[in-house]
Design an enzyme around this catalytic site. Structure first.
Site, mmCIF file in Angstrom:
data_model
loop_
_atom_site.group_PDB
_atom_site.id
_atom_site.type_symbol
_atom_site.label_atom_id
_atom_site.label_comp_id
_atom_site.label_asym_id
_atom_site.label_seq_id
_atom_site.Cartn_x
_atom_site.Cartn_y
_atom_site.Cartn_z
ATOM 1 N N GLU A 8 -9.855 -2.324 5.058
ATOM 2 C CA GLU A 8 -10.512 -2.028 6.321
ATOM 3 C C GLU A 8 -11.782 -2.881 6.451
ATOM 4 O O GLU A 8 -12.309 -3.373 5.453
ATOM 5 C CB GLU A 8 -10.888 -0.538 6.351
ATOM 6 N N ASP B 235 0.804 -1.211 0.000
ATOM 7 C CA ASP B 235 0.000 0.000 0.000
ATOM 8 C C ASP B 235 0.845 1.272 0.000
ATOM 9 O O ASP B 235 2.065 1.227 0.222
ATOM 10 C CB ASP B 235 -0.966 0.005 1.204
ATOM 11 N N HIS C 166 -7.453 -5.320 9.929
ATOM 12 C CA HIS C 166 -7.145 -5.028 8.527
ATOM 13 C C HIS C 166 -5.830 -5.682 8.095
ATOM 14 O O HIS C 166 -4.926 -5.886 8.899
ATOM 15 C CB HIS C 166 -7.191 -3.527 8.208
ATOM 16 N N ASN D 19 -7.959 -3.432 13.969
ATOM 17 C CA ASN D 19 -9.331 -3.783 13.563
ATOM 18 C C ASN D 19 -9.344 -4.986 12.607
ATOM 19 O O ASN D 19 -10.340 -5.227 11.951
ATOM 20 C CB ASN D 19 -10.003 -2.570 12.908
HETATM 21 C C1 F6R Z 1 1.348 -1.583 6.194
HETATM 22 C C2 F6R Z 1 0.039 -2.231 6.222
HETATM 23 C C3 F6R Z 1 -0.771 -2.334 7.464
HETATM 24 C C4 F6R Z 1 0.054 -2.662 8.708
HETATM 25 C C5 F6R Z 1 -0.841 -2.740 9.947
HETATM 26 C C6 F6R Z 1 -0.041 -3.001 11.205
HETATM 27 O O1 F6R Z 1 1.925 -1.641 4.907
HETATM 28 O O2 F6R Z 1 -0.395 -2.663 5.205
HETATM 29 O O3 F6R Z 1 -1.772 -3.307 7.277
HETATM 30 O O4 F6R Z 1 0.713 -3.884 8.501
HETATM 31 O O5 F6R Z 1 -1.546 -1.548 10.092
HETATM 32 O O6 F6R Z 1 0.823 -1.931 11.416
HETATM 33 P P1 F6R Z 1 1.905 -1.931 12.582
HETATM 34 O O7 F6R Z 1 2.901 -2.970 12.247
HETATM 35 O O8 F6R Z 1 2.489 -0.549 12.549
HETATM 36 O O9 F6R Z 1 1.155 -2.227 13.848
#
Ligand code: F6R
Length: 241
Positions: free
Chosen positions: A143, A67, A138, A136
């Site tokens: 989401e 992303d 994701h 959540n």
């Molecule tokens: C990042 C991504 C997100 C993160 C997720 C966890 O490229 O796609 O899905 O992997 O938000 O983020 P952290 O590791 O910062 O808790």
């Protein structure tokens, strides 16, 4: 879904890096799907170290990131492109021409989503996809929703994700409200998936992903039916198992 419980974050990072290293060694022109955020930092440190010691060669490897924030350029310090350069691309012998992310500066979402989806398909798909997990549930920026988005798309970030990500910005106000992300279908087509989860604040989300109902309200739950998923969680994240 294979679940490995690591003693702590360092052990999680080491084990996840072992899996990625094995992929690179066994297939030197692998397409790696990569993630950003806090969780992969230790994994990228490990990979950089293994490159330094001569144990890994990235010269034939391709990378595609999950992303990118809508509107941010590669030079923007908050962009995922900048993050990847800092934590991995600049530290190993990856060819710049082999590293891909959605282009946050292309504001025409229709062309950008199509371009990035086609690019992944033209590379022959993803051999190993590294994922983190949102509070959540994701994965990427898919989401909670009423349906699973199949392909690369532009998404409106939820308030919870904006709050969670504000730690990387001066304030929540500065967190972009939209992002390009691989769809659930794009991720699901990866031949192997590695989900890394750290910290007790992720325990409930991980439990729902691994043991709960498979539904788009918990996007990561779809991983239960993928044929090759390894979850590496530290003790905090695995405390509900
Ligand atoms: C990042 C991504 C997100 C993160 C997720 C966890 O490229 O796609 O899905 O992997 O938000 O983020 P952290 O590791 O910062 O808790």
């Amino acid at each position: 879904m294979k679940i490995i419980i690591a003693e702590n974050y360092k052990e999680l990072s080491r084990r996840a890096a072992n899996m990625i290293s094995a992929q690179i060694i066994l297939k030197s022109d692998s397409v790696l799907g990569l993630a950003t955020g806090s969780t992969p930092v230790g994994i990228y440190d490990q990979l950089a170290e293994r490159y330094q010691t001569g144990d890994l060669d990235f010269s034939q490897i391709f990378t595609v990131n999950l992303d990118e924030y809508y509107g941010l350029s590669a030079e923007d310090r908050q962009s995922y492109h900048y993050y990847m350069t800092k934590y991995l691309f600049s530290r190993v012998n990856l060819s710049k021409a082999h590293c891909f992310l959605p282009d946050g500066t292309n504001l025409d979402s229709r062309t950008e989503c199509k371009r990035y989806q086609n690019l992944i398909e033209d590379l022959g798909g993803i051999d190993l996809q590294l994922l983190g997990l949102g509070h959540n549930g994701h994965i990427g920026f898919n989401e909670p929703a009423d349906f699973f988005e199949k392909e690369v798309h532009l998404v409106n970030l939820t308030e919870q994700t904006i709050q969670a990500n504000q730690r990387f910005f001066e304030s929540a106000k500065e967190v972009p409200r939209q992002a390009y992300t691989m769809g659930i279908g794009t991720i699901f087509q990866a031949r192997k998936i590695l989900l890394a989860v750290s910290g007790k604040e992720k325990a409930e989300a991980l439990y729902q992903v691994a043991k709960g109902r498979i539904c788009p309200q918990v996007p990561g739950s779809i991983l239960q039916i993928h044929p090759d998923v390894t979850v590496i969680a530290d003790k905090g994240a695995a405390e509900l198992f």
